[in-house]
Every structure is written in C-alpha cells, then in structure tokens.
Design a protein around this motif. Structure first.
Motif, PDB file in Angstrom:
ATOM      1  N   ILE A 642     -51.392  54.478  48.859  1.00  0.00           N
ATOM      2  CA  ILE A 642     -50.160  53.729  48.607  1.00  0.00           C
ATOM      3  C   ILE A 642     -50.446  52.242  48.496  1.00  0.00           C
ATOM      4  CG2 ILE A 642     -48.021  52.977  49.726  1.00  0.00           C
ATOM      5  CD1 ILE A 642     -47.549  55.854  50.566  1.00  0.00           C
ATOM      6  N   HIS A 643     -51.269  51.717  49.405  1.00  0.00           N
ATOM      7  CA  HIS A 643     -51.596  50.288  49.350  1.00  0.00           C
ATOM      8  C   HIS A 643     -52.415  49.969  48.093  1.00  0.00           C
ATOM      9  CE1 HIS A 643     -49.829  49.281  53.144  1.00  0.00           C
ATOM     10  NE2 HIS A 643     -50.568  50.154  53.811  1.00  0.00           N
ATOM     11  N   ALA A 644     -53.308  50.878  47.710  1.00  0.00           N
ATOM     12  CA  ALA A 644     -54.079  50.682  46.477  1.00  0.00           C
ATOM     13  C   ALA A 644     -53.161  50.694  45.258  1.00  0.00           C
ATOM     14  CB  ALA A 644     -55.147  51.765  46.348  1.00  0.00           C
ATOM     15  N   ASN A 645     -52.146  51.591  45.281  1.00  0.00           N
ATOM     16  CA  ASN A 645     -51.172  51.635  44.190  1.00  0.00           C
ATOM     17  C   ASN A 645     -50.407  50.312  44.086  1.00  0.00           C
ATOM     18  OD1 ASN A 645     -51.849  54.220  43.473  1.00  0.00           O
ATOM     19  ND2 ASN A 645     -50.076  55.194  44.429  1.00  0.00           N
ATOM     20  N   TYR A 646     -50.007  49.771  45.226  1.00  0.00           N
ATOM     21  CA  TYR A 646     -49.328  48.471  45.236  1.00  0.00           C
ATOM     22  C   TYR A 646     -50.162  47.424  44.514  1.00  0.00           C
ATOM     23  CZ  TYR A 646     -45.235  48.852  48.316  1.00  0.00           C
ATOM     24  OH  TYR A 646     -43.999  49.127  48.840  1.00  0.00           O
ATOM     25  N   ARG A 647     -51.439  47.319  44.934  1.00  0.00           N
ATOM     26  CA  ARG A 647     -52.308  46.281  44.366  1.00  0.00           C
ATOM     27  C   ARG A 647     -52.507  46.490  42.870  1.00  0.00           C
ATOM     28  NH1 ARG A 647     -54.996  47.348  49.300  1.00  0.00           N
ATOM     29  NH2 ARG A 647     -56.489  48.699  48.240  1.00  0.00           N
ATOM     30  N   LEU A 648     -52.721  47.752  42.478  1.00  0.00           N
ATOM     31  CA  LEU A 648     -52.972  48.047  41.069  1.00  0.00           C
ATOM     32  C   LEU A 648     -51.739  47.772  40.215  1.00  0.00           C
ATOM     33  CD1 LEU A 648     -54.864  49.121  38.912  1.00  0.00           C
ATOM     34  CD2 LEU A 648     -54.179  51.447  39.528  1.00  0.00           C
ATOM     35  N   ILE A 649     -50.575  48.198  40.699  1.00  0.00           N
ATOM     36  CA  ILE A 649     -49.332  48.000  39.930  1.00  0.00           C
ATOM     37  C   ILE A 649     -49.045  46.517  39.742  1.00  0.00           C
ATOM     38  CG2 ILE A 649     -46.814  48.270  40.033  1.00  0.00           C
ATOM     39  CD1 ILE A 649     -47.392  51.000  41.474  1.00  0.00           C
ATOM     40  N   VAL A 650     -49.095  45.763  40.827  1.00  0.00           N
ATOM     41  CA  VAL A 650     -48.798  44.329  40.750  1.00  0.00           C
ATOM     42  C   VAL A 650     -49.828  43.609  39.886  1.00  0.00           C
ATOM     43  CG1 VAL A 650     -48.635  42.186  42.076  1.00  0.00           C
ATOM     44  CG2 VAL A 650     -47.573  44.284  42.958  1.00  0.00           C
ATOM     45  N   GLY A 651     -51.117  43.912  40.109  1.00  0.00           N
ATOM     46  CA  GLY A 651     -52.179  43.237  39.360  1.00  0.00           C
ATOM     47  C   GLY A 651     -52.144  43.539  37.875  1.00  0.00           C
ATOM     48  N   PHE A 652     -52.057  44.831  37.517  1.00  0.00           N
ATOM     49  CA  PHE A 652     -52.119  45.226  36.113  1.00  0.00           C
ATOM     50  C   PHE A 652     -50.903  44.708  35.337  1.00  0.00           C
ATOM     51  CE2 PHE A 652     -51.554  48.179  32.548  1.00  0.00           C
ATOM     52  CZ  PHE A 652     -52.833  48.161  32.001  1.00  0.00           C
ATOM     53  N   ASN A 653     -49.717  44.842  35.930  1.00  0.00           N
ATOM     54  CA  ASN A 653     -48.515  44.400  35.225  1.00  0.00           C
ATOM     55  C   ASN A 653     -48.436  42.881  35.105  1.00  0.00           C
ATOM     56  OD1 ASN A 653     -46.686  46.824  34.522  1.00  0.00           O
ATOM     57  ND2 ASN A 653     -47.346  47.270  36.599  1.00  0.00           N
ATOM     58  N   THR A 654     -48.962  42.169  36.099  1.00  0.00           N
ATOM     59  CA  THR A 654     -49.026  40.702  35.996  1.00  0.00           C
ATOM     60  C   THR A 654     -49.913  40.280  34.827  1.00  0.00           C
ATOM     61  OG1 THR A 654     -48.684  40.455  38.382  1.00  0.00           O
ATOM     62  CG2 THR A 654     -49.641  38.574  37.219  1.00  0.00           C
ATOM     63  N   VAL A 655     -51.037  40.959  34.682  1.00  0.00           N
ATOM     64  CA  VAL A 655     -51.942  40.670  33.555  1.00  0.00           C
ATOM     65  C   VAL A 655     -51.244  40.942  32.228  1.00  0.00           C
ATOM     66  CG1 VAL A 655     -54.067  41.399  32.398  1.00  0.00           C
ATOM     67  CG2 VAL A 655     -54.061  41.032  34.868  1.00  0.00           C
ATOM     68  N   LEU A 656     -50.494  42.048  32.145  1.00  0.00           N
ATOM     69  CA  LEU A 656     -49.780  42.374  30.906  1.00  0.00           C
ATOM     70  C   LEU A 656     -48.750  41.303  30.559  1.00  0.00           C
ATOM     71  CD1 LEU A 656     -49.083  46.226  31.108  1.00  0.00           C
ATOM     72  CD2 LEU A 656     -50.801  45.052  29.741  1.00  0.00           C
ATOM     73  N   ILE A 657     -48.033  40.815  31.565  1.00  0.00           N
ATOM     74  CA  ILE A 657     -47.030  39.766  31.314  1.00  0.00           C
ATOM     75  C   ILE A 657     -47.704  38.496  30.799  1.00  0.00           C
ATOM     76  CG2 ILE A 657     -45.413  38.200  32.459  1.00  0.00           C
ATOM     77  CD1 ILE A 657     -44.577  40.570  34.233  1.00  0.00           C
ATOM     78  N   LEU A 658     -48.811  38.110  31.431  1.00  0.00           N
ATOM     79  CA  LEU A 658     -49.528  36.897  31.007  1.00  0.00           C
ATOM     80  C   LEU A 658     -50.075  37.038  29.591  1.00  0.00           C
ATOM     81  CD1 LEU A 658     -51.443  36.034  34.313  1.00  0.00           C
ATOM     82  CD2 LEU A 658     -49.417  34.888  33.354  1.00  0.00           C
ATOM     83  N   LEU A 659     -50.588  38.229  29.267  1.00  0.00           N
ATOM     84  CA  LEU A 659     -51.104  38.463  27.915  1.00  0.00           C
ATOM     85  C   LEU A 659     -49.972  38.437  26.895  1.00  0.00           C
ATOM     86  CD1 LEU A 659     -53.722  41.314  28.572  1.00  0.00           C
ATOM     87  CD2 LEU A 659     -54.205  38.930  28.002  1.00  0.00           C
ATOM     88  N   GLY A 660     -48.789  38.969  27.285  1.00  0.00           N
ATOM     89  CA  GLY A 660     -47.645  38.956  26.372  1.00  0.00           C
ATOM     90  C   GLY A 660     -47.132  37.552  26.124  1.00  0.00           C
ATOM     91  N   ILE A 661     -47.028  36.734  27.183  1.00  0.00           N
ATOM     92  CA  ILE A 661     -46.541  35.355  27.048  1.00  0.00           C
ATOM     93  C   ILE A 661     -47.490  34.520  26.189  1.00  0.00           C
ATOM     94  CG2 ILE A 661     -46.082  33.218  28.335  1.00  0.00           C
ATOM     95  CD1 ILE A 661     -45.094  34.983  30.645  1.00  0.00           C
ATOM     96  N   SER A 662     -48.794  34.771  26.367  1.00  0.00           N
ATOM     97  CA  SER A 662     -49.782  33.995  25.603  1.00  0.00           C
ATOM     98  C   SER A 662     -49.905  34.469  24.162  1.00  0.00           C
ATOM     99  CB  SER A 662     -51.149  34.065  26.289  1.00  0.00           C
ATOM    100  OG  SER A 662     -51.604  35.409  26.336  1.00  0.00           O
ATOM    101  N   GLY A 663     -49.243  35.583  23.825  1.00  0.00           N
ATOM    102  CA  GLY A 663     -49.271  36.087  22.461  1.00  0.00           C
ATOM    103  C   GLY A 663     -50.479  36.926  22.129  1.00  0.00           C
TER     104      GLY A 663
END
Length: 699
Positions: A642-663
């Motif tokens: 569960i704790h690993a899922n937390y880290r993976l979900i937050v980390g991966f989705n944060t990267v996706l948002i940053l990649l989307g904002i940067s185009g």
C-alpha cells in the motif's frame, strides 16, 4: 473416470478428462474430490477445457488410482460448496472483460469514424450525467473529474481521447467489481457455518446427531457458548444471544420462548430449545455477504485515508487545470492536467490490495473479517497467547483418574463426561474422549447444567450436588473439602499434569489428570513472530503457577501470567492499548472472548469454542500455529504494498502532469499513460503477496 495425461513433471501433472463438456458443478465436484486426497497438495480444474492440474507428494501411481476411482455420482459434496464456489462468477467476469476488449478493437477496425464518434458522444452522456449529479449534491469528487475530462475532449471533438478514457475507466471499474465480489464471496464462504453435530430432542432426551440429519420441525438444543446452526423459533429456555455477525450489535440480545433466532448467532449465556424452520445454508451465506458488503469493518484505516485523500485531491486537480490555462492560454496543456488525477488510482488500487490480501489469507486457512484487522496485525507490537488449546495441542488427553470417595474410577469418569460433554473446551473434550475410549456410555442423569465461565460446571445428580472445574472453583468458591484421611493422597497428585476436580456433595470425589502437551512448533513460531516485528510475547493462562512457568520457559515468551480470569486478560490488553501499543490476542475458549473483543485484532483457533470464533476478527486453522506467522508476514506485505502504491501513484502522475504542462506529451498520451498505470497498479495489487510455493506446500 477416464483421463489423458497431457503434461507431467515430478510432483505435478496436467490431465484432460475424457468427456465432451464439463459443467461448473462437475468442475467443483472434481476439485473438491482432489483437494480431499491425502497426497494432493493443490489442484485446479478448468471447466472450459475439461483439464485439471494436480500437485502431489509421494507415489504417482497412488494419485492416478485415486483419479481413476472418481465418479460424479459417488462423491458427496456439501451443497454450500457447490452453490457458492465462485466458479460461475469468475467465468462471467472473465467473459465480460474479454468481450469488452474484443469489441473495442473490432469497432476500431470495422466501424467507420463517424459512427464511432456518434457512439462515443452518446456514451459520454452517462459520465457527464454522473459528474453533474455529484455537483448537485454539493460534492466535488472523482465523477466530476471524469466528467470534465471526457466532456472537454468531446467539446474539442477529440473523440479518440474521450473514447480511450471511457474504455480504460470501464475496464478499471470491471476489474474492481470482479475483485471485490470474488474477495467478498471467498470471505463469506470461509465465514459460513461449519457445524457438524447438534443436540436434538427425542423422547425427552438430548441426542447428539449429524447436522445433515436435521429437518424443518425438529427441536434442537443449543447450550451456552455454541453457535445456533439453523434459523428457528425458540420453544423453551432463555439466553443472551450474540448477533454481531448479522446485525453488528455489540450487546447480546435476550431470547426466550416465542423469539426467533438466526443461524450463525451464538448463545453467550443460557440455553435454548429451538424449533428448526430452515436447514438451508444459502440464507446464512447471503446474510454474511450482505454484512460484509455493508460493514465498515471491511475497510482498513489506511484504505479509508486513501478514499478521503482521493476525494480531497479532486478540487486541487480542477484548480490546477484552471491555473495552467490562465498562465499559458493553452487548452491542450490545461487538458493534460485534467486528464491526470491521483484519485483514480488511489480509490481503485487500495481496496483491491486489501481485498486481495483477505482472499489470499483464505488460501492458507486464515479467515479475516476486515482489512482493518490486517492493518492491526501489521502494526502490532504485543501478542498475547492463551495457553490451553493454543500454545498447547488442541487435543489434551486424560492420563489418570484418582478416586477420593471410594468409587470406581470408570464410574467417576462417566459422571465427569456426562457433565463435560455439553461444553466446547479442549479439556472437556479430553474427558469425553477418554470415557468414549473406555466404552463408558451414559444417559442424561443430571438436572440442568450451569456453566460458570473460566471456573467450572455445577448441577445435581439425583439429590446430590455435583461440580467439576478448577481448584479455585471447587475449593475456594464452592468450599468443598478433601475427604478425611485423603490429605496425603491429594498432596501426591502428579504436578506435571493439569487437573480437573470433581466434587459430589461438597466433598472431593476425583481428580482427573490431563496431559496437555506443548505444540512442537510453538517455540519456533514465537521466534519467527519476533523476527517479523513483534516486540513482546505474553502467555496468560488459568493454570497454576507451576504449570504456567514450565510452559513459558519451553516456549520462550517474554512474560507469563498464571491463574488469571477472563477479565484479567481483557484488563491486561486494555492497559497495553493505553500505553499506545497495538495488541493481538490469540485464544480458543469461551473464557478468551472478552480478551478477543478487547484486542485490536482477536485471533481464534478454528476448532475452539464457537463463541470465540464468532467474536474473533481473524480465525486460523487448528493444525499449525505457523499460520500466525503467515498472518503477520501477509499483513506486513500488504502495508508495504500500500505504501509503495502511494509513492508510485503520486510520483508517476506528478511526472505526467509536468510533462503535459511542458508540452512534451499530448493529452491523449497523458490520459493513456495515466489510465494504463492505474490498471497496472491495480492488477499488481491483485497478485498474491507471498510466494506461490508456500501456498501449495501447506495441506
């Protein structure tokens, strides 16, 4: 039965049953038969191909002979097993999942783009409606986010993104529903009644008979501490009944004549005579499923936090989308943020991980009534063991009967067995078994039996008062005396055994010496628990100081307490909790019930008293204490996942948002990666925590 061996390695074979089709019922019958064989350590049956995979130990020829001997019409399988196996459920969801994927790709290949776009727009209405409905209730939750993402895509005429988003959301919902239903069904089956024998009234006598012989209209007697096996009307008696398994009520309910009682509830005090109304197990099964689905007990604390966090993140995602649009004036970049949210994965992966862990526990013979108890087991620092039937073997034996009133020892044992046979405790079973081995049959020769929890039994035989129980009960509470001239004989009673004292007319009649051997695996289990995070192991017993000290030394516990009462065990647990410690209690008797209720996680031994199993949060099989270590390992693995899922979900989705904002990536790619990661994490959460080998090695 005719079969063909399709593939074989040492200890494993895959066979094909020579028949045209195999029904769900036939597959369940074959699986039940295979799993019941001594040398078979594991089996799977595939009804679609009429194949079976068998894991075995020992002689290959012996296994083949057993398979040859199988006939559908000769195997007796409980109807509850056939009706609630879950095989049809799994097949139905598997076909839905395959159909959904096939239809998706067939549509992309064969349907013209305009028709696909119309279908996507029509399907999006459902998601948008759910989002609007959520907003009208004053909530900003996941449906709002889904509706916004799909709605913006449709308005931009980006039908491909809208279609992909809805497809992946649909797959996720289907997988979640499938896993949830399967886990609940597995849990409900493991909680279903396992009552083999009941007392029935015939010609004024109580007769012990097989539960399957009971018919509607029969009158059965349920004694204190026993489970009520069938729904019915109370015709005689008065009792306090624990109905928490069905209603969630923590306080027992009074039942008397003309009351109605339900299967699966437990008589805490008193005794009832019940006219059976229904002998079907399906009603009880349905009640348990409904209880599990409705109960908040199913959710662990961390699972609840995940849901609340998921809902709280939705407004921030919407605000983030608006800010990106204001700062960049770029709809594509803003949509990239909207396409990615943390809540989806948090709400999907966490419950699936918990339910899958509960389902996995069932493969080891461990019944867990809710995710919060796995969390408690993981965080536990203190574990408290009862001694008799828990650290010691569940089947103690009578080694001697010492007479103090001149009666024959067989006659004294017969009287003791007559009193003890009504009550579910390992010491009582030892007395009854000893009488049976000596062929000491009896008719009910006593009046109404009164059971005093953790002390003993009192009744009348003719005009004589008879009591049996502990030293404290017989000599201190009841004031019984040792017959004159028998003091030296009393002092010479072997100290290495546990003792039951039988007194008649306030004078000691017999001392029954019972050998209660230590479980061979107990010392190793204590050591393994400490290796897996338990800091303090405590043993509490009603036995005397001498016996308790000897057992504690052999087992290797950190602390032990002797001559304790049920309330003492519960008080100790409450004190530990006040110190901020999470506590697990393990017991098997009626006298363990208060402590099991008080603990953060109460663990009952499966062949102990029914009331202990009813009140307990977790039940383990009686044959091996290593299952407690398995429970601890499984709960630790669940929390790590569960704790690993937390880290993976937050980390991966944060990267996706940053990649989307940067185009760097387009909204469609962002949505695809987000939904794919959500499904990947959920599928990973469905996998077993512990190695497969461990599951098939235990039998």
């Amino acid at each position: 039965m005719k079969f063909i061996i399709k593939h074989e390695i040492r200890g494993r074979m895959r066979i094909h049953i020579c028949q045209q089709t195999m029904s769900f019922r036939q597959a369940d019958m074959l699986l039940y038969y295979l799993q019941a064989q001594d040398k078979v350590t594991g089996a799977k049956v595939y009804e679609r191909t009429a194949d079976a995979v068998i894991y075995y130990q020992g002689s290959r020829e012996n296994v083949m002979e057993r398979i040859k001997a199988f006939r559908y019409d000769r195997v007796e399988v409980p109807e509850e097993v056939l009706d609630n196996s879950g095989r049809e459920l799994n097949t139905g969801y598997r076909e839905k999942l395959i159909g959904k994927v096939v239809m998706r790709f067939m549509g992309k290949i064969f349907l013209p783009v305009p028709i696909r776009n119309v279908y996507t727009a029509w399907k999006s209405i459902g998601y948008i409606y759910q989002g609007i409905r959520c907003l009208m209730k004053g909530k900003i939750e996941v449906p709002v986010l889904d509706a916004a993402a799909i709605g913006v895509s449709v308005l931009r005429r980006d039908m491909a993104t809208a279609s992909s988003t809805m497809f992946l959301l649909g797959i996720g919902e289907l997988l979640e529903e499938w896993t949830h239903k399967k886990s609940v069904d597995d849990l409900a089956r493991s909680l279903a009644l396992n009552v083999n024998k009941v007392w029935i009234k015939r010609d004024g006598q109580e007769v012990l008979c097989q539960a399957k012989e009971i018919c509607p209209g029969d009158h059965i007697v349920v004694h204190m501490g026993n489970v009520i096996p069938f729904d019915g009307d109370v015709t005689e008696g008065e009792a306090m009944v624990n109905q928490s398994s069905l209603t969630g009520e923590s306080v027992p309910v009074r039942k008397a004549a003309d009351s109605y009682v339900y299967a699966g509830t437990v008589v805490e005090e008193g005794e009832l005579t019940i006219k059976v109304q229904s002998v079907s197990g399906s009603t009880k099964f349905e009640k348990i499923v409904r209880m599990i689905e409705d109960s908040e007990k199913l959710k662990s604390g961390i699972e609840g936090k995940a849901e609340h966090l998921a809902d709280r993140l939705v407004p921030y995602t919407l605000v983030g989308t608006g800010l990106v649009y204001i700062l960049t004036r770029n709809v594509t970049k803003a949509l990239s943020v909207l396409m990615v949210d943390f809540s989806c994965a948090l709400k999907l992966a966490m419950p699936i991980a918990v339910l899958s862990a509960i389902r996995e526990a069932a493969t080891y013979g461990i019944t867990v009534k809710g995710g919060k108890y796995l969390e408690a087991a993981s965080e536990a620092e203190t574990i408290v063991f009862d001694k008799t039937g828990t650290l010691t073997k569940a089947k103690p034996e009578v080694v001697d009967v010492i007479s103090f009133d001149g009666r024959d020892t067989d006659e004294l044992l017969r009287i003791a067995a007559c009193l003890e046979e009504h009550f579910p405790h390992s010491m009582a079973k030892a007395v009854v078994d000893a009488a049976r081995k000596r062929n000491l049959e009896h008719e009910e020769m006593h009046s109404k039996v009164n059971y005093v929890v953790a002390h003993g039994i009192a009744t009348h035989i003719g005009e004589s008062k008879a009591i049996i129980g502990s030293y404290h009960f017989v000599f201190e509470d009841e004031g019984c005396q040792i017959p004159e001239g028998m003091e030296d004989r009393f002092k010479d009673i072997p100290e290495e055994h546990s003792h039951l004292y039988l007194a008649i007319d306030d004078h000691l009649a017999a001392v029954i010496c019972i050998e209660d051997p230590l479980r061979e695996e107990a010392p190793e289990v204590i050591r393994c628990l400490k290796e897996n995070g338990i800091e303090k192991v405590v043993m509490m017993t009603g036995d005397n100081e001498r016996t308790a000290r000897a057992i504690a030394k052999k087992v290797g516990v950190d602390q032990y307490y002797s001559e304790v009462l049920p309330e003492d065990k519960a008080s100790f647990i409450e004190e530990e909790k006040k110190l901020g410690h999470k506590v697990v209690m393990i017991g098997d008797g009626i006298n363990d019930s208060p402590a099991l209720s008080a603990a953060d996680a109460g663990v009952a031994i499966s062949d102990g008293a029914e009331i202990a199993r009813e009140i307990a949060d977790i039940t383990i099989a009686a044959d091996d204490l290593h299952e407690i270590v398995t429970l601890k390992k499984l709960s630790n693995c669940l929390m790590r996942r569960i704790h690993a899922n937390y880290r993976l979900i937050v980390g991966f989705n944060t990267v996706l948002i940053l990649l989307g904002i940067s185009g760097v990536i387009a909204p469609t790619t962002s949505a695809l990666l987000h939904n794919t990661s959500t499904l990947a994490i959920s599928l990973k959460s469905m996998q077993y925590e512990l190695p497969r080998k461990e599951r098939f090695d235990r039998k």
